[in-house]
Write an enzyme that holds these catalytic residues in place. Structure first.
Site, PDB file in Angstrom:
ATOM      1  CD  GLU A 114       9.580   1.669  13.860  1.00 41.38           C
ATOM      2  OE1 GLU A 114       9.230   2.659  14.556  1.00 41.38           O
ATOM      3  OE2 GLU A 114      10.130   1.774  12.763  1.00 41.38           O
ATOM      4  N   GLY A 158       5.002   3.560  11.262  1.00 40.92           N
ATOM      5  CA  GLY A 158       4.326   4.847  11.304  1.00 40.92           C
ATOM      6  C   GLY A 158       3.874   5.205  12.701  1.00 40.92           C
ATOM      7  CB  SER A 159       1.247   7.544  13.779  1.00 41.21           C
ATOM      8  OG  SER A 159       0.064   6.997  13.192  1.00 41.21           O
ATOM      9  N   GLY A 201      -2.062   5.005  13.714  1.00 41.81           N
ATOM     10  CA  GLY A 201      -2.227   4.193  12.510  1.00 41.81           C
ATOM     11  C   GLY A 201      -1.954   2.729  12.756  1.00 41.81           C
ATOM     12  N   GLY A 202      -0.861   2.435  13.461  1.00 40.98           N
ATOM     13  CA  GLY A 202      -0.503   1.046  13.733  1.00 40.98           C
ATOM     14  C   GLY A 202      -1.531   0.351  14.598  1.00 40.98           C
ATOM     15  CB  CYS A 213      11.289   5.473  14.341  1.00 40.00           C
ATOM     16  SG  CYS A 213      12.512   4.506  13.466  1.00 40.00           S
ATOM     17  CD  GLU A 241       7.415   9.784  17.797  1.00 43.57           C
ATOM     18  OE1 GLU A 241       8.444   9.712  17.099  1.00 43.57           O
ATOM     19  OE2 GLU A 241       6.430   9.033  17.663  1.00 43.57           O
ATOM     20  CE  LYS A 288      -1.719   2.872   2.213  1.00 43.70           C
ATOM     21  NZ  LYS A 288      -1.622   4.383   2.076  1.00 43.70           N
TER      22      LYS A 288
END
Length: 527
Positions: A264, A240-241, A244-245, A301, A392, A183
């Site tokens: 992650e 990602g965030s 989202g994860g 990250c 974060e 994606k």
């Protein structure tokens, strides 16, 4: 060379009606190419092709998979300057960063090629029969790792190459024998299509089955949601965030057949300043961390977003030097207006919290989409009482927490969420005095660093890029290095099977000459 279309197996397709463009954050303008979001029908076709390809690809030899992976690397090299040009136009990142990330991507592909070419990674384990054993005869049982099935990989915003279309997740999944549907990230869809074209060419040259790879465009979340919900998808990779994860993790767990999501996500990567190091090395450490906080505009990250020390003159001196040094560094461009928008919002949220003070912020004029680096400070007690301060702020931002004593420092560490990294800045002889602090940090992170910076993730077998939630969704696995292949496989046993019907990895004669655990002993010998 860029069509804006989706790769559905070995065909380009643009049946959807929704289109979008990427953005040049440095020039603050849209790029020229128009991209077509994948339609429901295109998504379905990509998954069907991947499912069909899996029947062949899962049995493809390590040698053939290695040819495929090396061919992808070769085709990426062949893209040459056009890839670098598009990368820069979609990220605002400099040429050196683009070429460095390309090299890392190629290195990852070749490392997995070497791994599967040798073949011992399958962890072949053989316990031969002993039918004379009493009171119960022992059967012949043989075990190895086998691929899960079609994998969906979500491209990362901050690494258009190394964590995206042909990045570590994709390379590891291919090495395992899993077809991949990417994606593509909308911020660098052009870079993604170029890499997709390289994978497509490599697949054709090495005669991989149609559907072993697809690349789907998407400006929003709809395509990703449909992919994760599809019953033929067997695993998901995401960088990602946390938001989202976690959304993908929840979606996958609610399926009739739940599947693993290896995400992650967020991390503030705490840095612990012990007193003697602060006193003896404070100035050097402060200058080093000013550079680390601003490296890549803080868009890593592993950016050091939290520095924790014990109150006193040495910590005050460290803060003063850090404040003076960080504002000397010229700000740089962030990846996208959305990224800097999130940075400013999250920074504002942090600055609105009671007890947090700004100790340094770049105050000169900056170009559009350039981020002002900021360092803040807070008392340990205040930090402990306010979870908002633990979150974060993705960008060139860091917070110094000033603790009353070592006990408060340890309490703070123990109350942090899971992190990718933790760093100890200490004198050698000082470490043993603070063993409980180090143990507390070890329980919260996936990688612990001594007298260094967390920015920079070496791609090697010993690297662990992951950590307790929410650093990752499963702290048992790494997203970097050859051992990341273990995310895309499962153990599988054969009991009492005829030797000639077993896979080569488990046959008596060991035709692949791999290392196997036979009756409790590691050996390359045949049985």
């Amino acid at each position: 060379m860029i069509t804006g279309k989706n790769y559905i197996g070995n065909q380009l397709s643009a049946n959807g009606s929704k289109t979008y463009r990427t953005f040049d954050p440095k020039l603050n303008i849209e790029n020229d190419h128009t991209f077509f979001e994948a339609s429901v029908e295109e998504i379905e076709k990509a998954v069907v092709l991947a499912s069909q390809a899996f029947k062949v690809f899962k049995n493809t030899s390590g040698t053939k998979k290695a040819e495929f992976l090396n061919a992808i690397a070769d085709e990426i090299v062949a893209l040459d300057d056009i890839l670098i040009k598009i990368y820069i136009s979609e990220t605002g990142l400099p040429e050196g960063r683009a070429k460095g990330e390309r090299g890392r991507t190629i290195g990852q592909l070749r490392a997995f090629a070497n791994l599967v070419s040798e073949g011992s990674w399958v962890e072949a384990t053989i316990d031969t029969a002993n039918l004379d054993r009493t009171p119960i005869p022992k059967q012949d049982i043989r075990k190895m790792l086998v691929p899960l099935g079609p994998v969906v990989v979500f491209g990362a915003s901050n690494f258009p190459l190394a964590y995206s279309t042909a990045g570590g997740d994709t390379a590891a999944a291919f090495a395992a024998g899993c077809p991949v549907i990417v994606k593509s990230h909308p911020m660098h869809a052009g870079t993604g299509e170029l890499i997709a074209s390289a994978i497509h060419k490599a697949a054709q040259k090495t005669e991989m089955p149609n559907g072993v790879f697809s690349n789907l465009n998407s400006a929003g979340i709809e395509v990703g949601v449909q992919l994760v919900k599809h019953p033929n998808i067997k695993a998901v990779g995401f960088t990602g965030s946390i938001r989202g994860g976690r959304a993908l993790f929840d979606l996958a767990s609610q399926r009739p057949e739940p599947i693993p999501v290896f995400a992650e996500m967020g991390s503030v990567n705490p840095v612990i300043l012990l007193p003697e190091a602060t006193k003896n090395q404070g100035e050097v450490l402060a200058k080093t961390y000013a550079k680390s906080i601003t490296l890549g505009t803080g868009q890593f990250c592993t950016n050091p977003g939290l520095i924790i020390g014990i109150k006193g003159e040495p910590l005050n001196d460290f803060i003063n030097v850090l404040s003076n040094e960080i504002v000397k560094i010229e700000p740089s461009c962030m990846l996208h207006p959305n990224i800097i928008g999130n940075y400013e919002r999250n920074k504002t949220t942090a600055l609105q919290q009671h007890g947090l003070s700004v100790i340094a912020e770049y105050d000169q004029d900056v170009a559009v989409n350039y981020a002002r680096q900021t360092v803040t400070a807070v008392e340990g007690k205040t930090f402990l009482e306010n979870p908002t301060l633990h979150q974060e702020v993705f960008g060139p931002f860091s917070m110094v927490v000033q603790c009353e004593n070592a006990e408060e420092l340890e309490t703070i560490i123990s109350n942090l969420e899971g992190q990718l990294t933790g760093t100890i800045l200490a004198e050698d002889k000082e470490v043993s005095k603070y063993s409980s602090i180090i143990e507390a940090l070890q329980n919260r992170v996936g990688r612990i660093i001594f007298n260094g910076v967390p920015t920079g993730v070496e791609v090697c077998p010993a690297m662990l890029h992951g950590g307790p939630y929410p650093a990752s969704t499963d702290s048992r696995f790494t997203a970097v290095g050859i051992h990341s292949i273990k995310r895309w496989v499962r153990p599988f046993s054969y009991q009492s099977w005829p030797n000639d019907l077993l896979p080569d990895e488990l046959k008596n004669e060991n035709p692949l000459d791999i290392s196997r655990l036979v009756n409790g002993k590691q050996t390359n010998k045949s049985i």
